[in-house]
Design a protein around this motif. Structure first.
Motif, mmCIF file in Angstrom:
data_model
loop_
_atom_site.group_PDB
_atom_site.id
_atom_site.type_symbol
_atom_site.label_atom_id
_atom_site.label_comp_id
_atom_site.label_asym_id
_atom_site.label_seq_id
_atom_site.Cartn_x
_atom_site.Cartn_y
_atom_site.Cartn_z
ATOM 1 N N MET A 1 -2.521 -41.044 -30.265
ATOM 2 C CA MET A 1 -1.350 -40.426 -29.671
ATOM 3 C C MET A 1 -0.431 -39.948 -30.787
ATOM 4 O O MET A 1 -0.118 -40.698 -31.700
ATOM 5 C CB MET A 1 -0.589 -41.432 -28.818
ATOM 6 N N PRO A 2 -0.005 -38.710 -30.697
ATOM 7 C CA PRO A 2 0.976 -38.234 -31.673
ATOM 8 C C PRO A 2 2.279 -38.996 -31.512
ATOM 9 O O PRO A 2 2.614 -39.439 -30.421
ATOM 10 C CB PRO A 2 1.176 -36.762 -31.313
ATOM 11 N N GLY A 3 2.990 -39.131 -32.575
ATOM 12 C CA GLY A 3 4.267 -39.822 -32.496
ATOM 13 C C GLY A 3 5.079 -39.601 -33.755
ATOM 14 O O GLY A 3 4.588 -39.066 -34.733
ATOM 15 N N GLU A 22 3.044 -30.555 -34.328
ATOM 16 C CA GLU A 22 2.822 -30.762 -35.763
ATOM 17 C C GLU A 22 1.538 -31.535 -36.049
ATOM 18 O O GLU A 22 0.818 -31.240 -37.001
ATOM 19 C CB GLU A 22 4.002 -31.524 -36.388
ATOM 20 N N GLU A 23 1.239 -32.526 -35.211
ATOM 21 C CA GLU A 23 0.111 -33.402 -35.487
ATOM 22 C C GLU A 23 -1.203 -32.940 -34.890
ATOM 23 O O GLU A 23 -2.267 -33.323 -35.377
ATOM 24 C CB GLU A 23 0.428 -34.820 -35.007
ATOM 25 N N THR A 24 -1.157 -32.126 -33.820
ATOM 26 C CA THR A 24 -2.407 -31.743 -33.155
ATOM 27 C C THR A 24 -2.569 -30.240 -32.939
ATOM 28 O O THR A 24 -3.656 -29.784 -32.629
ATOM 29 C CB THR A 24 -2.516 -32.402 -31.759
ATOM 30 N N LEU A 66 -5.989 -31.358 -36.043
ATOM 31 C CA LEU A 66 -5.293 -32.530 -36.551
ATOM 32 C C LEU A 66 -4.638 -32.263 -37.891
ATOM 33 O O LEU A 66 -5.203 -31.611 -38.752
ATOM 34 C CB LEU A 66 -6.264 -33.696 -36.718
ATOM 35 N N GLU A 67 -3.441 -32.814 -38.036
ATOM 36 C CA GLU A 67 -2.768 -32.833 -39.334
ATOM 37 C C GLU A 67 -3.394 -34.005 -40.087
ATOM 38 O O GLU A 67 -3.163 -35.163 -39.761
ATOM 39 C CB GLU A 67 -1.259 -33.026 -39.150
ATOM 40 N N LEU A 68 -4.216 -33.700 -41.074
ATOM 41 C CA LEU A 68 -5.020 -34.730 -41.727
ATOM 42 C C LEU A 68 -4.219 -35.735 -42.542
ATOM 43 O O LEU A 68 -4.725 -36.796 -42.881
ATOM 44 C CB LEU A 68 -6.111 -34.081 -42.577
ATOM 45 N N THR A 69 -2.956 -35.433 -42.827
ATOM 46 C CA THR A 69 -2.131 -36.435 -43.500
ATOM 47 C C THR A 69 -1.662 -37.505 -42.518
ATOM 48 O O THR A 69 -1.159 -38.539 -42.939
ATOM 49 C CB THR A 69 -0.900 -35.789 -44.172
ATOM 50 N N GLU A 70 -1.829 -37.256 -41.223
ATOM 51 C CA GLU A 70 -1.382 -38.206 -40.202
ATOM 52 C C GLU A 70 -2.538 -38.819 -39.410
ATOM 53 O O GLU A 70 -2.428 -39.937 -38.928
ATOM 54 C CB GLU A 70 -0.420 -37.510 -39.236
#
Length: 100
Positions: A1-3, A22-24, A66-70
């Motif tokens: 889950m993004p957060g 930002e994350e997905t 996906l934001e690979l840093t997250e």
């Protein structure tokens, strides 16, 4: 889950949409709060409130970027399988239990 955390003067629903994007790479519409809890961080003398939203993606076949840093990976699963087949962070278990 993004957060994540809200930016200064950012409303929670706006923060949830931004973090998801930002994350997905998914644009979502928040529908309702499905979970709320708060904790007090004694070291920082600050209260943190977690809001989890039910959302709807704007596309019928979402492509996840996906934001690979997250995040390293993603997996689509039916809610009833999540609780038995994967390890999840502790705060998600009661949320998902209510959704199944």
């Amino acid at each position: 889950m993004p957060g994540g955390c809200a930016l200064a003067n950012e409303l929670p629903q706006v923060a949830a949409k931004r973090e998801c994007w930002e994350e997905t790479g998914l644009k979502v519409q928040t529908e309702r709060v499905i979970w709320e809890d708060s904790t007090f961080d004694k070291a920082k003398n600050q209260v943190y409130t977690r809001l989890v939203y039910s959302t709807q993606a704007f596309v019928t076949r979402p492509a996840i970027n996906l934001e690979l840093t997250e995040h390293m990976a993603f997996l689509w699963m039916k809610p009833e399988l999540i609780l038995t087949n994967i390890r999840i962070v502790s705060y998600l278990k009661p949320i998902l239990t209510r959704l199944v």
